[in-house]
Design a protein around this motif. Sequence first.
Motif, short mmCIF file in Angstrom:
data_model
loop_
_atom_site.label_atom_id
_atom_site.label_comp_id
_atom_site.label_asym_id
_atom_site.label_seq_id
_atom_site.Cartn_x
_atom_site.Cartn_y
_atom_site.Cartn_z
N GLU A 265 3.91 2.39 -4.23
CA GLU A 265 3.18 1.24 -4.82
C GLU A 265 1.93 1.14 -4.87
O GLU A 265 1.00 0.40 -5.48
CB GLU A 265 3.61 -0.04 -4.32
CG GLU A 265 5.32 -0.14 -4.44
CD GLU A 265 5.62 -1.69 -4.02
OE1 GLU A 265 4.91 -2.40 -3.76
OE2 GLU A 265 7.07 -1.61 -3.58
N ARG A 266 1.21 2.21 -4.04
CA ARG A 266 -0.37 1.98 -3.73
C ARG A 266 -1.18 2.66 -5.26
O ARG A 266 -2.24 2.11 -5.43
CB ARG A 266 -0.74 3.05 -2.67
CG ARG A 266 -0.32 2.33 -1.42
CD ARG A 266 -0.59 3.36 -0.02
NE ARG A 266 0.21 2.44 0.92
CZ ARG A 266 0.45 3.11 1.91
NH1 ARG A 266 0.12 4.32 2.15
NH2 ARG A 266 1.09 2.43 3.04
N GLY A 267 -0.45 3.44 -5.78
CA GLY A 267 -1.25 3.75 -7.05
C GLY A 267 -1.22 2.85 -8.21
O GLY A 267 -2.20 2.54 -8.61
N ARG A 268 0.00 2.24 -7.97
CA ARG A 268 0.03 1.01 -8.92
C ARG A 268 -1.07 -0.16 -8.69
O ARG A 268 -1.48 -0.77 -9.59
CB ARG A 268 1.53 0.58 -8.95
CG ARG A 268 1.63 -0.50 -10.02
CD ARG A 268 3.18 -0.72 -10.08
NE ARG A 268 3.94 -1.00 -8.83
CZ ARG A 268 4.22 -2.41 -8.60
NH1 ARG A 268 3.78 -3.50 -9.32
NH2 ARG A 268 4.74 -2.42 -7.70
N ALA A 269 -1.06 -0.15 -7.16
CA ALA A 269 -2.10 -1.18 -6.87
C ALA A 269 -3.53 -0.99 -7.25
O ALA A 269 -4.22 -1.75 -7.72
CB ALA A 269 -2.09 -1.37 -5.40
#
Length: 887
Positions: free
Chosen positions: A366-370
């Motif tokens: 989920e970090r890329g989306r964050a």
Amino acid sequence: MEPALIGTRLASAAIGPLLKKLLVDEGPGAGLVPKGAQVRLSGLVSFRGEKRALTEKDVRGLAATLVERSRQGTGEPPFPADETEAVTDALAGNLLALGDLDMDDVQAVRLGHRDLARRLRAAAPAPDGLSTDSVLYLETLTEWACLHILEFFTRRSTFIARSLVEQTRAQAELLAKVDEVIRRTPRAETGDAEFERRYLAHLAKKHGRLTIHGVDLHHSPDEWPLDMAYLSLEATGAEDPHEASGRPREQASVRADLALARHERVLLRGLAGSGKTTLIQWLTVSAATAEDRDRPEGMAYLRGRIPFVLPLRALTRHGERLPSPDRFLPAAGCPLTPPDGWTDRVLAAGRGLVLVDGIDEIPETERGRARDWLRDLLGAYEGNRWLVTSRPTAVRDDWLAPDGFTELNLAPMTRTEVTTFVRRWHRAAGPDAAGYEQPLLDSLRTAEHVARLATNPLMCGLICALHRDRRGFLPRGRKALYEAALSVLLSRRDRERDMGAPTGLTLDEAPQIQLIQRLAYWLTLNGRTQLDRDRAASIVAEAVPAVPDASAYPPEKVFTHLLHRSGLLREPTADTVEFVHRTFQDHLAAKALVDHWDIGVLVRHAADDQWEDVIRMAVGHARPRECAEILGELLKAADAAEDRLVRLRLTLLAATALDHATELSPEIREEVLRRTGEVVPPRGPEEARQLAEVGPLVLGLLGGPEELTDEEALTSVITATHVTTDAALPYLARFVRHPKLAIRSQLIWSWSRFDTHSYAKEIVTHLDPKGLIFTIRTNDQAEALIGLGLAPSWLNIGFDVSSTRTAQLLSLCDPVRLSLESWEDPYELPVMPPSSRLRHLEVHMFDPDASVDLAPFASLSHLEKVEVHGSVTGAEHLPTHVEVTHL
């Protein structure tokens, strides 16, 4: 005659016409163009330029007249008669310095007559050999002259015109700032102002207390007032450290809570427990404070900022999309309902303080989306302040650099910061905890294993809480203390923060220790502190099938969980793994060695200094018979060693391991101590420091000054000064009058290792000061020296001593030689009277690009030599006989 009364002898009718001769007639206009009225001071004096009205000889004549008139009719001469010519020359030099000042008449008036007089004295040659009365007289007379000169300036029409122009410019600038404030101020008719008042009050209450996770506090609350317990740490950039006077320092360093004052966007990395979330609380409460007078020091830059605290672990707990601005408050759990469009208006006006906490606390997928979510916000709203926090290994270097973020790292706590933290923690804990503060500080100074763990707020809080909860007793030895720390890091901290399972699996403490100690064992056995990531993953994968609780998960997923959630491991580079602290590696390796009973491995590596802590901890993990076997084998290895230093090391290793044994026969203990007594007094500083590792027991083995040679006395004192408990003070007190300077220097240099006031009372006050450099490193030491009434002629004042304490020290001691240290740029030298005895000045700037202005010391009549480690300005103001060197 009192110098303050000189002005009564210099009425305007007398002094005005004399000083007017120094100044040229005015020109028309406001002095805005070069060909109009010239307003630089060099153009306002009549003894400069091609058309001089006065020569330097004439100026001296004016000075002589002023001096004579000020003496007329006085019953008591203001200064010795034989110094009249020197005073006149000095006054003439001050008046001639008017032509050297780089300022105009408006700036001079704004400066004021006293500061203008100081500038003149600094720019003029320093008077040599004047008495105190003459110096005071000269200062006062120069001030009176400056007062009349400024009066002349204010009567010039060009001054009035130019002042009006300056006022017009200042008003225009002020109006522009007011317009910007109005633009940023919420409109009253929308209800924004009232809501903001309620919202800020809610944030101040919610975040105004500090919670310590993972500690059993049966006798104390687990929350503390934030403003009492918070300690600001340093944040450092990516530059390599360098040595400055023996002290390593990061080049790019800023107080963590001031990082957003310097940078608009910051990605702050820090290990588990390093204080990232607490920093966000501090920034939030500081911004929510209504009045500047109530805001913490240095935090005024947050005035008018509206905080948005966005803990990512809470925003995505159930897989939700990251919120848009209108959902910031409900997503973060705020119960208040803002007016429609309020968040958008705040961010559009650039008034937001957006605090995104815990990139590492959301799943890696989920970090890329964050990051995309964050980039959308950055593109839509300019002028706000943004802080994003993460553990060091969660995202790669420069993860947000393309978006204008400055990357900083929270630095480990220094000894001074640890002491401050402990004092604040106990103050926050209330009056019932007051009696535990000093015993814990003593333990931090004397118990190395405790001090080595106290490197961040989590560990300091853990130690404080365990000490308080156990009514003044920390867990016995490293083993128990480390096990308590491991419990916090491995399970309880995330569970009590309601973290859930960000990596998709749940492991209790015991299986995690079983797996991680395999890594510690491999590293220690191979003499390394770092291993390839693939190797680490394979070691864990091989061990997972034998650990039932972990075998249900894919080995790679187990390894990822240990790496990112255990708090014990980190990735210094993309393809390497290491422990966050070497002590955890040693502790777990020792446990693995005892579990496998690889005593032969321990003995074979006993002479290797990298194994010393492992062997000590192995004694702590071992049962009584196993302890006796380990210690016996160490003594046998010492007997077999041909090298004296190796024999000493093995003997002392056995001695220092005694404190780790939970149970041991008296015979073994006595034998170890007897063997230790055979290696004293130590031969050389290295042996002396090694001998100190035995602890207070060694003090009874050291000889006194009457039975030791000078060299033996020095090494014995070195040993005792490294046994940092009060038990060493009676022994050290026997050497305070020793004729050997090196011994007394060792005593004063070691002051900071002991309790300040006890050491001052028993050691410092009795030291023979002959030839001794008194090194003062802290405000407490400065206060103690002042309280003792000592006045050493050679002072070394460290950078942690405040300017106030420095001034008090200098006024008391009036040193002949002075060494100063500073991190400041530029560094302002302390004020010293012209009558000071100072002959030799050293200034050590820890930043090689920092500068120090030497002009304030131009009036010191005895100054002979100046050495500066850093850049220098104002050296031209010093007398020509002063030798100035700088690196």
